[in-house]
Design an enzyme around this catalytic site. Structure first.
Site, PDB file in Angstrom:
ATOM      1  N   GLY A 126       0.826  -1.213   0.000  1.00 59.56           N
ATOM      2  CA  GLY A 126       0.000   0.000   0.000  1.00 59.56           C
ATOM      3  C   GLY A 126       0.856   1.257   0.000  1.00 59.56           C
ATOM      4  O   GLY A 126       1.878   1.305   0.686  1.00 59.56           O
ATOM      5  N   ARG A 146       0.919  -4.883  -5.720  1.00 60.52           N
ATOM      6  CA  ARG A 146       0.950  -6.142  -4.989  1.00 60.52           C
ATOM      7  C   ARG A 146       1.223  -7.200  -6.054  1.00 60.52           C
ATOM      8  O   ARG A 146       0.453  -7.351  -6.996  1.00 60.52           O
ATOM      9  CB  ARG A 146      -0.382  -6.373  -4.276  1.00 60.52           C
ATOM     10  CG  ARG A 146      -0.637  -5.276  -3.222  1.00 60.52           C
ATOM     11  CD  ARG A 146      -1.538  -5.736  -2.096  1.00 60.52           C
ATOM     12  NE  ARG A 146      -1.309  -4.922  -0.907  1.00 60.52           N
ATOM     13  CZ  ARG A 146      -1.971  -3.787  -0.628  1.00 60.52           C
ATOM     14  NH1 ARG A 146      -2.892  -3.355  -1.444  1.00 60.52           N
ATOM     15  NH2 ARG A 146      -1.707  -3.122   0.469  1.00 60.52           N
ATOM     16  N   ASP A 206       5.000  -5.207   6.082  1.00 62.82           N
ATOM     17  CA  ASP A 206       5.441  -6.561   6.452  1.00 62.82           C
ATOM     18  C   ASP A 206       5.579  -7.502   5.262  1.00 62.82           C
ATOM     19  O   ASP A 206       6.537  -8.260   5.165  1.00 62.82           O
ATOM     20  CB  ASP A 206       4.410  -7.188   7.401  1.00 62.82           C
ATOM     21  CG  ASP A 206       4.705  -6.848   8.846  1.00 62.82           C
ATOM     22  OD1 ASP A 206       5.844  -6.468   9.142  1.00 62.82           O
ATOM     23  OD2 ASP A 206       3.778  -6.974   9.667  1.00 62.82           O
ATOM     24  N   GLY A 207       4.568  -7.468   4.368  1.00 60.54           N
ATOM     25  CA  GLY A 207       4.586  -8.345   3.192  1.00 60.54           C
ATOM     26  C   GLY A 207       5.813  -8.056   2.347  1.00 60.54           C
ATOM     27  O   GLY A 207       6.533  -8.972   1.928  1.00 60.54           O
ATOM     28  N   THR A 240       3.948   2.547   5.689  1.00 59.91           N
ATOM     29  CA  THR A 240       2.517   2.220   5.668  1.00 59.91           C
ATOM     30  C   THR A 240       1.770   3.185   6.573  1.00 59.91           C
ATOM     31  O   THR A 240       2.270   3.512   7.658  1.00 59.91           O
ATOM     32  CB  THR A 240       2.222   0.766   6.112  1.00 59.91           C
ATOM     33  OG1 THR A 240       0.834   0.653   6.447  1.00 59.91           O
ATOM     34  CG2 THR A 240       3.025   0.337   7.318  1.00 59.91           C
ATOM     35  N   ASP A 286      -0.698   2.528   8.280  1.00 56.56           N
ATOM     36  CA  ASP A 286      -1.339   1.797   9.382  1.00 56.56           C
ATOM     37  C   ASP A 286      -0.504   1.712  10.665  1.00 56.56           C
ATOM     38  O   ASP A 286      -1.032   1.377  11.720  1.00 56.56           O
ATOM     39  CB  ASP A 286      -1.670   0.360   8.946  1.00 56.56           C
ATOM     40  CG  ASP A 286      -2.548   0.327   7.707  1.00 56.56           C
ATOM     41  OD1 ASP A 286      -3.368   1.248   7.553  1.00 56.56           O
ATOM     42  OD2 ASP A 286      -2.407  -0.605   6.901  1.00 56.56           O
ATOM     43  N   ASP A 323       1.386  -0.574  11.539  1.00 56.86           N
ATOM     44  CA  ASP A 323       1.172  -1.924  12.072  1.00 56.86           C
ATOM     45  C   ASP A 323       2.390  -2.835  11.897  1.00 56.86           C
ATOM     46  O   ASP A 323       2.254  -4.058  11.856  1.00 56.86           O
ATOM     47  CB  ASP A 323      -0.066  -2.556  11.405  1.00 56.86           C
ATOM     48  CG  ASP A 323       0.095  -2.695   9.889  1.00 56.86           C
ATOM     49  OD1 ASP A 323       1.055  -2.138   9.331  1.00 56.86           O
ATOM     50  OD2 ASP A 323      -0.751  -3.366   9.269  1.00 56.86           O
ATOM     51  N   ARG A 330      -6.373  -1.531   8.497  1.00 57.66           N
ATOM     52  CA  ARG A 330      -6.451  -2.987   8.281  1.00 57.66           C
ATOM     53  C   ARG A 330      -6.889  -3.661   9.582  1.00 57.66           C
ATOM     54  O   ARG A 330      -7.869  -3.249  10.185  1.00 57.66           O
ATOM     55  CB  ARG A 330      -5.119  -3.537   7.758  1.00 57.66           C
ATOM     56  CG  ARG A 330      -4.837  -3.006   6.347  1.00 57.66           C
ATOM     57  CD  ARG A 330      -3.903  -3.886   5.582  1.00 57.66           C
ATOM     58  NE  ARG A 330      -2.543  -3.794   6.080  1.00 57.66           N
ATOM     59  CZ  ARG A 330      -1.496  -4.280   5.445  1.00 57.66           C
ATOM     60  NH1 ARG A 330      -1.625  -4.907   4.300  1.00 57.66           N
ATOM     61  NH2 ARG A 330      -0.290  -4.157   5.955  1.00 57.66           N
ATOM     62  N   HIS A 339     -10.231   5.968   0.899  1.00 58.41           N
ATOM     63  CA  HIS A 339      -8.879   6.191   0.354  1.00 58.41           C
ATOM     64  C   HIS A 339      -8.374   7.618   0.468  1.00 58.41           C
ATOM     65  O   HIS A 339      -7.187   7.862   0.236  1.00 58.41           O
ATOM     66  CB  HIS A 339      -8.817   5.711  -1.097  1.00 58.41           C
ATOM     67  CG  HIS A 339      -8.662   4.226  -1.187  1.00 58.41           C
ATOM     68  ND1 HIS A 339      -9.742   3.370  -1.165  1.00 58.41           N
ATOM     69  CD2 HIS A 339      -7.561   3.447  -1.222  1.00 58.41           C
ATOM     70  CE1 HIS A 339      -9.305   2.126  -1.212  1.00 58.41           C
ATOM     71  NE2 HIS A 339      -7.989   2.137  -1.235  1.00 58.41           N
ATOM     72  N   ARG A 379      -5.162   7.939   2.365  1.00 55.53           N
ATOM     73  CA  ARG A 379      -3.835   7.516   1.891  1.00 55.53           C
ATOM     74  C   ARG A 379      -3.080   8.621   1.173  1.00 55.53           C
ATOM     75  O   ARG A 379      -1.878   8.499   0.951  1.00 55.53           O
ATOM     76  CB  ARG A 379      -3.989   6.342   0.942  1.00 55.53           C
ATOM     77  CG  ARG A 379      -4.491   5.111   1.599  1.00 55.53           C
ATOM     78  CD  ARG A 379      -4.631   4.050   0.546  1.00 55.53           C
ATOM     79  NE  ARG A 379      -3.430   3.294   0.466  1.00 55.53           N
ATOM     80  CZ  ARG A 379      -3.326   2.062   0.941  1.00 55.53           C
ATOM     81  NH1 ARG A 379      -4.349   1.489   1.518  1.00 55.53           N
ATOM     82  NH2 ARG A 379      -2.216   1.411   0.829  1.00 55.53           N
TER      83      ARG A 379
END
Ligand code: ADP
Length: 319
Positions: free
Chosen positions: A11, A72, A103-104, A125, A127, A129, A171, A249, A252
């Site tokens: 993202g 992605r 993380d991904g 990100t 988030d 997170d 998320r 969105h 973002r």
């Protein structure tokens, strides 16, 4: 290392451009060649990249999104995808990569490092997170967007003596909801990390109605969802007209805040310096206001929890 590359993955987040700029400027200053890879790992697999220099990153520090675009890439998780990425690196002479993402993206960076392409992850990100770091690029800008947008909702909520239930992003994590909720003076903050009881939300509203409060904002994290239904239930139980809104969105985008620009610049610079020293498979992180780095394997094992004290205080002062 003589030649490195930079990509943004997963993202997008405001501040990614400031980080790309810092990476490119640091590499140039140290006499390295630097490629900008388009569309995350897709561009790496498909050899979609271009040489960057001092001027290709002019006038981007203030821009949201990412000039390198993000994606992605499911194919990258396959062995063929990974091999295609490695072949691109060999063909171009790329000896290290800075991966800006979540993380991904770090899992991909770990897999590439394991196969001999040293990578440095930079947390990007909205988030916040990512377990290993207190802070991620984009979090502050997103919080400010939430604050400014919900302030507008509050104006109309106040005029009509309404309750507005607002869903914010994050998320499966509640960091944006918690700090965003505190910033807008939410009557209640609902996050996935904490069990909540609708009866408690209703009781709090009824209690504050008795003290003269007439309008309410309730902030709900994306991971909880169901804001339309929640608004309906609250209206039925309290008699206060209730609306729901999903910010979406809008959260973002936008020009990054001071904090995001500064953190992105410092982290991007540090990432290149690690590669320059021949160090790979690390993630840059912020811990107790210091910039540190961790082994990617260790970083991915770490756990992070919501700030309980903030959550408690938010409830104490929202009455
Ligand atoms: P984020 O980086 O924001 O967490 P994603 O989870 O979508 O976003 O991951 C971004 C990209 O990283 C994926 O599209 C994929 O190419 C790569 N990736 C994710 N998970 C893995 C994994 N387990 N192994 C290798 N690559 C991965």
């Amino acid at each position: 290392m003589k030649t490195i590359a930079v990509l943004t993955s997963g993202g997008d987040a405001p501040g990614m451009n400031a980080c790309i700029r810092a990476v490119v400027r640091t590499a140039c200053e140290k006499g390295m060649n630097i490629y900008g890879i388009n569309r995350g790992y897709n561009g790496l697999m498909e050899d979609d990249m271009f040489e960057m220099d001092l001027r290709t990153v002019s006038d981007i520090i203030d821009r949201g999104g990412t000039v390198l675009h993000s994606a992605r890439s499911l194919n990258f998780k396959t062995e063929e995808g990974m091999q295609a990425a490695i072949e691109t690196c060999q063909r171009r002479g790329i000896e290290g990569i800075v991966v800006i993402g979540g993380d991904g993206s770090f899992r991909g960076a770990r897999d590439l490092s394991l196969r001999g392409i040293p990578c440095i992850g930079v947390p990007g990100t909205i988030d916040n997170d990512i377990a290993c770091t207190d802070y991620t690029i984009g979090f502050d800008t997103c919080l400010n967007t939430i604050m400014q947008t919900v302030d507008r909702v509050r104006d109309t909520s106040e005029s009509h003596d309404r309750c507005t239930v607002v869903e914010v992003m994050g998320r499966s994590a509640g960091y944006l909801a918690l700090e965003g909720g505190i910033a807008v003076g939410a009557t209640y903050i609902i996050v996935p990390e904490k069990p909540y009881d609708l009866a408690d939300v209703i009781a709090r509203m009824k209690k504050t109605l008795k003290t003269g409060k007439r309008h309410f904002v309730i902030v709900v994290a994306e991971g909880i969802g169901g804001v339309a239904n929640l608004a309906k239930r609250i209206e039925e139980e309290t008699g206060v007209e209730c609306r729901s809104t999903i910010l979406g969105h809008i959260q973002r985008g936008g020009s990054p805040t001071v904090r995001d620009r500064v953190m992105a610049s410092i982290m991007g610079n540090k990432a290149v310096k690690l590669l320059m020293d021949g160090i790979g498979n690390r993630v840059i992180a912020v811990k107790d206001d210091k910039i540190v780095d961790y082994d990617i394997f260790e970083a991915l094992q770490m756990k992070k929890s919501l700030n309980d004290e903030y959550y408690q205080i938010a409830h104490e002062i929202s009455i």
